[in-house]
Design a protein around this motif. Sequence first.
Motif, mmCIF file in Angstrom:
data_model
loop_
_atom_site.group_PDB
_atom_site.id
_atom_site.type_symbol
_atom_site.label_atom_id
_atom_site.label_comp_id
_atom_site.label_asym_id
_atom_site.label_seq_id
_atom_site.Cartn_x
_atom_site.Cartn_y
_atom_site.Cartn_z
ATOM 1 N N HIS A 186 -24.530 -39.902 -56.144
ATOM 2 C CA HIS A 186 -24.767 -40.585 -57.216
ATOM 3 C C HIS A 186 -24.336 -39.877 -58.664
ATOM 4 O O HIS A 186 -24.110 -40.307 -59.505
ATOM 5 C CB HIS A 186 -26.292 -40.845 -57.242
ATOM 6 C CG HIS A 186 -26.722 -42.128 -56.853
ATOM 7 N ND1 HIS A 186 -26.252 -43.397 -57.094
ATOM 8 C CD2 HIS A 186 -27.640 -42.229 -55.329
ATOM 9 C CE1 HIS A 186 -26.942 -44.256 -56.261
ATOM 10 N NE2 HIS A 186 -27.497 -43.731 -55.328
ATOM 11 N N LYS B 31 -23.951 -51.275 -62.481
ATOM 12 C CA LYS B 31 -24.806 -50.500 -62.947
ATOM 13 C C LYS B 31 -25.771 -51.505 -63.863
ATOM 14 O O LYS B 31 -26.851 -50.772 -64.472
ATOM 15 C CB LYS B 31 -24.694 -49.266 -63.480
ATOM 16 C CG LYS B 31 -23.954 -48.425 -62.705
ATOM 17 C CD LYS B 31 -24.885 -47.875 -61.505
ATOM 18 C CE LYS B 31 -24.380 -46.604 -60.645
ATOM 19 N NZ LYS B 31 -23.203 -47.122 -59.573
ATOM 20 N N GLY B 36 -31.465 -49.416 -59.977
ATOM 21 C CA GLY B 36 -31.055 -48.612 -58.689
ATOM 22 C C GLY B 36 -32.215 -48.167 -57.965
ATOM 23 O O GLY B 36 -32.311 -46.943 -57.584
ATOM 24 N N ASN B 41 -30.764 -42.151 -57.112
ATOM 25 C CA ASN B 41 -30.013 -42.035 -58.001
ATOM 26 C C ASN B 41 -30.793 -41.108 -58.976
ATOM 27 O O ASN B 41 -30.948 -41.286 -60.203
ATOM 28 C CB ASN B 41 -29.321 -43.302 -58.812
ATOM 29 C CG ASN B 41 -30.875 -43.884 -59.245
ATOM 30 O OD1 ASN B 41 -31.706 -43.728 -58.840
ATOM 31 N ND2 ASN B 41 -30.278 -44.965 -59.991
ATOM 32 N N GLN B 45 -28.017 -41.153 -64.498
ATOM 33 C CA GLN B 45 -27.698 -42.358 -65.278
ATOM 34 C C GLN B 45 -28.616 -42.201 -66.894
ATOM 35 O O GLN B 45 -29.647 -41.762 -66.583
ATOM 36 C CB GLN B 45 -27.720 -43.553 -64.670
ATOM 37 C CG GLN B 45 -29.111 -44.028 -64.303
ATOM 38 C CD GLN B 45 -28.765 -45.320 -63.504
ATOM 39 O OE1 GLN B 45 -27.949 -45.983 -63.714
ATOM 40 N NE2 GLN B 45 -29.794 -45.660 -62.865
ATOM 41 N N ARG B 114 -24.433 -47.630 -70.711
ATOM 42 C CA ARG B 114 -24.570 -46.797 -69.425
ATOM 43 C C ARG B 114 -23.928 -45.516 -69.876
ATOM 44 O O ARG B 114 -22.740 -45.301 -70.082
ATOM 45 C CB ARG B 114 -24.183 -47.459 -68.358
ATOM 46 C CG ARG B 114 -24.613 -46.908 -67.135
ATOM 47 C CD ARG B 114 -24.032 -47.697 -66.023
ATOM 48 N NE ARG B 114 -22.759 -47.669 -65.807
ATOM 49 C CZ ARG B 114 -22.024 -46.714 -65.191
ATOM 50 N NH1 ARG B 114 -22.628 -45.679 -64.778
ATOM 51 N NH2 ARG B 114 -20.788 -46.776 -65.140
#
Lengths: 344, 140
Positions: A186, B31, B36, B41, B45, B114
């Motif tokens: 990721h 996304k 998620g 993850n 992010q 994002r």
Amino acid sequence: MAADAVTEATWLGGRWNRFWYASGSPLSLGIFRALFAVCLAFEVPNTRSRSLFAIEGGFHLPYLPFIKPVSPEMYLAIHQVQYPFIALLGLGILPRFSAGMLLGLQGYVFFSDQLNFRNHPYFFLLLLLFLTFSPAGASFSIPALIRRMRKSGHHGESMVGVIAPLTMQRLMQVQVSIVYFYAALHKMTPQFLGGHFLADQMAGSIFTGRVGAVLAALVSPASLESLRATVGRPGFWVVPACATVFLELSLSFALWIPRVRVAAMLFGVPFHLAIAYLMDINTFSAAMISSYLLFLDPDTVPQIWQRVRGRFVARSLTSGALSPAVLPRRAPARTGGSGKRRRP
Amino acid sequence: MMRPPRYFSLLIAGYLAFQVLYPIRGLVADKFDSWGTFTWNMYTQRYDCRSRYRLVDESGQEEGVDFLKYFNLRDEAGHVFFRQALPRFHQFLCDQLAREGKHGRLLADSECTRNRVETRSMIRSGVDICTAANFAVAPK
């Protein structure tokens, strides 16, 4: 055996069975259980403050409609009542029951609302699930200690000599590897590898967190300002970001390879300590470090224990603090599991 | 080696299949569709949303809606601003405002960014989210 999903008839089936259904010393698992209980104890207040979506009122996004939000009092009680079970789990008293209760209590809060989702509690829930079905209380536990003291009259022997199925330990190992593997995948984005995420995340935390106090004491305000500008630039974090991805990806495999396992651990431990210190992610880091014990050969920890105990006994005999009468009369049973012979 | 319990290997294989395959969804999915969850993850992010809800009565008068008050944890409200979760929140908001005796057209704007690089509008602006298809959540 005919009805088993995987039989010994194939090479892969044989490997599968030897991997998943191996037996060995549960000492590593027992120590991990005790350490994990400490992690759980410190995680409860964290989860309590960050899972408020489980409380009635407002908007909810339940995973399943029958999981209803609870009253504030019940929410508090669900967290408070976890401590006795955590203590029992840590001491190895009714560990399966305690792990099951914790799984139920934490699982209810976790699954009551999708907004409660965080990877760390999810990981902890999976570990609790495995502990519920594991023989984690067979070693390094109060009942094991009492059992052995009654049997042999010598407490030191309680740590070794027990053999138990390693299936749940294997599942935990695989889970840890999966976490590392996907955490690395990721992160393979231009934003992360370019240092943008770490610059966002770390630039602030370095100066407000634990390091901030140290820096403020050591560095002049002007230098601190200059440092702040430097660490705020994504370019500064490119190397740490790439190293993070490389290390996480490596750890997912290297922990399984005996030749590089210790080296992997030597990199993994400071990596998690840095995460704990810089990002204030303490319990998850501690749980990951503790999980390294599970990757050790089942014979390793008992051997280390025997060696440490041997030295202690020898020193006690020399100093006269221990009588030769308390020494075990027979050799401990072979722990097995790895296919290697125990050292004499 | 212990004797494998009957069908236990199937359970293990099923568990492994889920743990290995499901997180791939988090790698390949849009996304803006979901946070998620269950994909490991971790700390990968950043998701920032600027959202505004307002109620317009028949005379055309606008009143802002403090939608954050409906979240037990305001800081985590951003987890709703994904295409999969937003219709459920809009449905709740429409029902809740009706319960509170607040009527009119519920309009909203929401822009989410994002990782500071990609910005999308999550809600079709200018339409009543209570009567619009999919509660006015913008299509892909």
